[in-house]
Design an enzyme around this catalytic site. Structure first.
Site, PDB file in Angstrom:
ATOM      1  N   SER A 112       0.779  -1.340  -0.170  1.00  0.00           N
ATOM      2  CA  SER A 112       0.078   0.120   0.229  1.00  0.00           C
ATOM      3  C   SER A 112       0.925   1.128  -0.056  1.00  0.00           C
ATOM      4  O   SER A 112       1.999   1.226   0.383  1.00  0.00           O
ATOM      5  CB  SER A 112      -0.914  -0.157   1.199  1.00  0.00           C
ATOM      6  OG  SER A 112      -1.339   1.265   1.600  1.00  0.00           O
ATOM      7  N   TYR A 135      -1.607   5.890  -4.865  1.00  0.00           N
ATOM      8  CA  TYR A 135      -2.585   6.619  -4.845  1.00  0.00           C
ATOM      9  C   TYR A 135      -1.940   7.896  -5.214  1.00  0.00           C
ATOM     10  O   TYR A 135      -1.087   8.599  -4.850  1.00  0.00           O
ATOM     11  CB  TYR A 135      -3.001   7.286  -3.562  1.00  0.00           C
ATOM     12  CG  TYR A 135      -3.897   6.152  -2.633  1.00  0.00           C
ATOM     13  CD1 TYR A 135      -5.296   5.659  -3.102  1.00  0.00           C
ATOM     14  CD2 TYR A 135      -3.513   5.751  -1.384  1.00  0.00           C
ATOM     15  CE1 TYR A 135      -5.843   4.913  -2.633  1.00  0.00           C
ATOM     16  CE2 TYR A 135      -4.396   4.820  -0.826  1.00  0.00           C
ATOM     17  CZ  TYR A 135      -5.535   4.174  -1.461  1.00  0.00           C
ATOM     18  OH  TYR A 135      -6.509   3.413  -0.778  1.00  0.00           O
ATOM     19  N   THR A 161      -4.661   2.783  -7.829  1.00  0.00           N
ATOM     20  CA  THR A 161      -5.991   2.868  -7.148  1.00  0.00           C
ATOM     21  C   THR A 161      -6.919   3.858  -7.801  1.00  0.00           C
ATOM     22  O   THR A 161      -6.386   5.255  -7.182  1.00  0.00           O
ATOM     23  CB  THR A 161      -5.833   2.679  -5.590  1.00  0.00           C
ATOM     24  OG1 THR A 161      -5.392   1.521  -5.222  1.00  0.00           O
ATOM     25  CG2 THR A 161      -7.163   2.746  -4.943  1.00  0.00           C
ATOM     26  N   LYS A 253      -6.755  -0.364 -10.124  1.00  0.00           N
ATOM     27  CA  LYS A 253      -7.578  -0.870  -9.350  1.00  0.00           C
ATOM     28  C   LYS A 253      -8.682  -0.147  -8.746  1.00  0.00           C
ATOM     29  O   LYS A 253      -8.750   0.912  -8.571  1.00  0.00           O
ATOM     30  CB  LYS A 253      -6.736  -1.297  -7.887  1.00  0.00           C
ATOM     31  CG  LYS A 253      -7.396  -2.026  -6.616  1.00  0.00           C
ATOM     32  CD  LYS A 253      -6.375  -2.226  -5.590  1.00  0.00           C
ATOM     33  CE  LYS A 253      -7.031  -2.851  -4.563  1.00  0.00           C
ATOM     34  NZ  LYS A 253      -7.599  -1.795  -3.480  1.00  0.00           N
ATOM     35  N   HIS A 277     -12.771  -1.860  -3.344  1.00  0.00           N
ATOM     36  CA  HIS A 277     -12.018  -1.589  -2.375  1.00  0.00           C
ATOM     37  C   HIS A 277     -12.505  -2.041  -0.740  1.00  0.00           C
ATOM     38  O   HIS A 277     -12.524  -1.599   0.173  1.00  0.00           O
ATOM     39  CB  HIS A 277     -12.116  -0.053  -2.076  1.00  0.00           C
ATOM     40  CG  HIS A 277     -10.908   0.872  -1.427  1.00  0.00           C
ATOM     41  ND1 HIS A 277      -9.976   1.453  -2.618  1.00  0.00           N
ATOM     42  CD2 HIS A 277     -10.254   0.561  -0.465  1.00  0.00           C
ATOM     43  CE1 HIS A 277      -8.962   2.056  -1.561  1.00  0.00           C
ATOM     44  NE2 HIS A 277      -9.216   1.504  -0.499  1.00  0.00           N
ATOM     45  N   ASP A 308     -10.871  -8.541  -6.337  1.00  0.00           N
ATOM     46  CA  ASP A 308     -10.793  -8.697  -4.666  1.00  0.00           C
ATOM     47  C   ASP A 308     -12.264  -8.178  -4.104  1.00  0.00           C
ATOM     48  O   ASP A 308     -13.051  -7.454  -4.570  1.00  0.00           O
ATOM     49  CB  ASP A 308      -9.823  -7.801  -4.091  1.00  0.00           C
ATOM     50  CG  ASP A 308      -9.623  -6.464  -4.138  1.00  0.00           C
ATOM     51  OD1 ASP A 308     -10.904  -5.714  -3.802  1.00  0.00           O
ATOM     52  OD2 ASP A 308      -9.076  -5.781  -4.807  1.00  0.00           O
TER      53      ASP A 308
HETATM   54  C1  LIG Z   1      -7.575  -1.983   6.575  1.00  0.00           C
HETATM   55  C2  LIG Z   1      -7.533  -1.881   4.971  1.00  0.00           C
HETATM   56  C3  LIG Z   1      -6.578  -0.920   4.443  1.00  0.00           C
HETATM   57  C4  LIG Z   1      -6.500  -0.831   2.889  1.00  0.00           C
HETATM   58  N1  LIG Z   1      -5.803  -0.066   2.404  1.00  0.00           N
HETATM   59  C5  LIG Z   1      -5.686   0.247   1.010  1.00  0.00           C
HETATM   60  C6  LIG Z   1      -4.795   1.002   0.463  1.00  0.00           C
HETATM   61  O1  LIG Z   1      -4.173   1.527   1.135  1.00  0.00           O
HETATM   62  N2  LIG Z   1      -4.888   1.096  -0.893  1.00  0.00           N
HETATM   63  C7  LIG Z   1      -5.791   0.268  -1.496  1.00  0.00           C
HETATM   64  O2  LIG Z   1      -5.702   0.251  -2.948  1.00  0.00           O
HETATM   65  N3  LIG Z   1      -6.579  -0.531  -1.138  1.00  0.00           N
HETATM   66  C8  LIG Z   1      -6.667  -0.606   0.227  1.00  0.00           C
HETATM   67  N4  LIG Z   1      -7.447  -1.489   0.835  1.00  0.00           N
HETATM   68  C9  LIG Z   1      -8.300  -2.450  -0.042  1.00  0.00           C
HETATM   69  C10 LIG Z   1      -7.658  -3.762  -0.341  1.00  0.00           C
HETATM   70  O3  LIG Z   1      -6.712  -3.446  -1.364  1.00  0.00           O
HETATM   71  C11 LIG Z   1      -8.708  -4.552  -1.107  1.00  0.00           C
HETATM   72  O4  LIG Z   1      -9.274  -4.007  -2.257  1.00  0.00           O
HETATM   73  C12 LIG Z   1      -9.632  -5.275  -0.063  1.00  0.00           C
HETATM   74  O5  LIG Z   1      -9.308  -5.255   1.307  1.00  0.00           O
HETATM   75  C13 LIG Z   1     -10.349  -6.563  -0.605  1.00  0.00           C
HETATM   76  O6  LIG Z   1     -11.303  -6.932   0.256  1.00  0.00           O
HETATM   77  P1  LIG Z   1     -11.053  -7.927   1.453  1.00  0.00           P
HETATM   78  O7  LIG Z   1     -10.562  -7.445   2.551  1.00  0.00           O
HETATM   79  O8  LIG Z   1     -12.741  -8.389   1.619  1.00  0.00           O
HETATM   80  O9  LIG Z   1     -10.480  -9.015   0.889  1.00  0.00           O
HETATM   81  C14 LIG Z   1      -7.765  -1.502   2.108  1.00  0.00           C
HETATM   82  C15 LIG Z   1      -8.513  -2.502   2.852  1.00  0.00           C
HETATM   83  C16 LIG Z   1      -8.395  -2.705   4.131  1.00  0.00           C
HETATM   84  C17 LIG Z   1      -9.402  -3.612   4.766  1.00  0.00           C
END
Ligand SMILES: Cc1cc2nc3c(=O)[nH]c(=O)nc-3n(C[C@H](O)[C@H](O)[C@H](O)COP(=O)(O)O)c2cc1C
Length: 383
Positions: A112, A135, A161, A253, A277, A308
């Protein structure tokens, strides 16, 4: 030798429950929660129930192979780790633990923009291929400076993203007055009364220490200090510019509409990430598994399609592969894993899912990804 964090019969839901019992409410809510009223968060899970698997008979499935490639990198299975920020809330080793677990599993992890350790340290800990999730910041100078640092750290794949022009309205975070890095406020201390393990981890360099959840700082050619943006507005012009600046593969994404894929592909990208997300941004959007088939159709093999959102079982993952995803990414399962048991917990989550994918393949009558086709799934009749 790794410590066994999982017990026989455990599911990702059991790991989640262990994380819930270990983390203070504020930290668990920030990881587990979603946007708005969490309608999409629930839908990301329940949508899998509407798809039924149709196993083939009389197949010799005694040897199976889950390996594949993603954007040219070989992986031991079609399961990757999604980029997640704020990991230090779950465990002091945060992204280091996650990428080491990913490397042990022979798969690729997303890193991330909001990590708790410098991206160079994370890249060194993994020792294998990683995706850098960007980002994009608002100015071209800032974008160039970040990309230089990312390239110098050895990343080849850029995962941009595009669904976060502003953070979603995450009520659990707002109600707990989440601020990063987490400080030992009276509220957090109260929550920790029954969470001594987490407090001990915090004292040893966990959530409250270090640069938890903060993006890398870089100096632009003009000398200004800058970081990736928390509110990241990404337009076609920004993607076109990133394409010019970045030699390696680019994944977008946050795609949810099939009719936009032709334009996205024409920007010269290499992968589409079907993602809401993890239901943390706009609420009331479909589950990703619901839009995956139309997006796969529209992309028509021109670029790789990833997905995802709510994948928690081998059967969930198999359904997406059957519907044409190149690979599935999971986010929260790794955070639950490190909360429950650091690197071994994260590795345990990946191994559990690998065993479940492998078992699903065998029971479906498939020995490899090449054996999957759309006849293996059908929509459940409406009751
Ligand atoms: C706590 C947390 C932080 C996240 N931070 C980011 C991030 O910094 N950048 C990003 O593109 N997606 C972020 N995501 C989204 C994840 O990349 C992903 O799309 C998502 O977690 C997938 O769903 P799942 O948690 O149900 O497997 C985050 C998700 C969570 C739960």
């Amino acid at each position: 030798m790794s410590r066994a964090v999982l017990r026989p019969g455990d599911s990702i839901d059991d790991l989640r429950e262990r994380a819930r019992r270990r983390l203070p409410r504020t930290a668990f809510g920030a990881i587990d929660g979603g946007g708005g009223d969490e309608i999409t968060l629930r839908r990301n899970r329940t949508a899998f129930d509407d798809l039924l698997l149709r196993p083939r008979a009389l197949r010799d499935v005694s040897t199976r192979d889950l390996s594949t490639t993603v954007l040219g990198d070989p992986v031991s299975m079609p399961l990757l780790v999604a980029p997640v920020g704020y990991a230090r809330m779950a465990h002091r080793d945060a992204e280091l633990a996650i990428v080491r677990a990913g490397a042990r599993a022979g798969t690729v992890c997303g890193v991330s923009s909001f990590t708790s350790y410098p991206l160079e340290e994370i890249a060194a800990a993994a020792g294998g291929p990683l995706w850098y999730q960007l980002y994009p910041p608002a100015t071209s100078d800032a974008r160039k400076a970040i990309l230089e640092r990312v390239r110098a750290a050895g990343f080849r794949v850029l995962c941009v993203t595009i669904d976060a022009p502003t953070p979603g309205i995450r009520r659990r975070e707002l109600r707990s007055r989440l601020q990063l890095p987490l400080r030992l406020t009276p509220r957090l201390l109260r929550e920790c009364a029954t969470r001594p393990g987490w407090l001990f981890d915090y004292a040893r360099g966990g959530a409250g220490r270090g640069r938890q959840g903060l993006p890398p700082v870089v100096r632009t050619p003009g000398g200004t200090r800058t970081t990736p943006a928390a509110n990241s507005v990404v337009t076609a012009d920004v993607v076109a510019e990133l394409r010019e600046l970045w030699d390696g593969p680019i994944v977008l994404k946050g795609v949810m509409r099939a009719e936009e894929c032709a334009e996205l592909v024409s920007l010269g990208i290499d992968g589409i990430g079907v993602s809401n997300h993890g239901a943390r941004q706009l609420d009331s959007v479909p589950a990703t598994i619901e839009v995956l088939p139309e997006i796969v159709d529209s992309v028509a093999g021109r670029v790789e399609v990833f997905v995802d959102g709510g994948f928690r079982r081998g059967t969930d993952i198999a359904k997406a592969l059957i519907l044409g995803a190149r690979a599935v990414l999971v986010g929260r399962p790794l955070l639950y894993g490190i909360a429950a048991g650091g690197e071994d917990g994260a590795a345990g989550a990946l191994e559990m899912l690998r065993r479940e994918i492998d078992s699903t393949f065998a029971l479906l009558g498939a020995t490899s990804l090449a054996d999957l086709d759309s006849s293996l799934v059908r929509r459940a009749p409406t009751r």
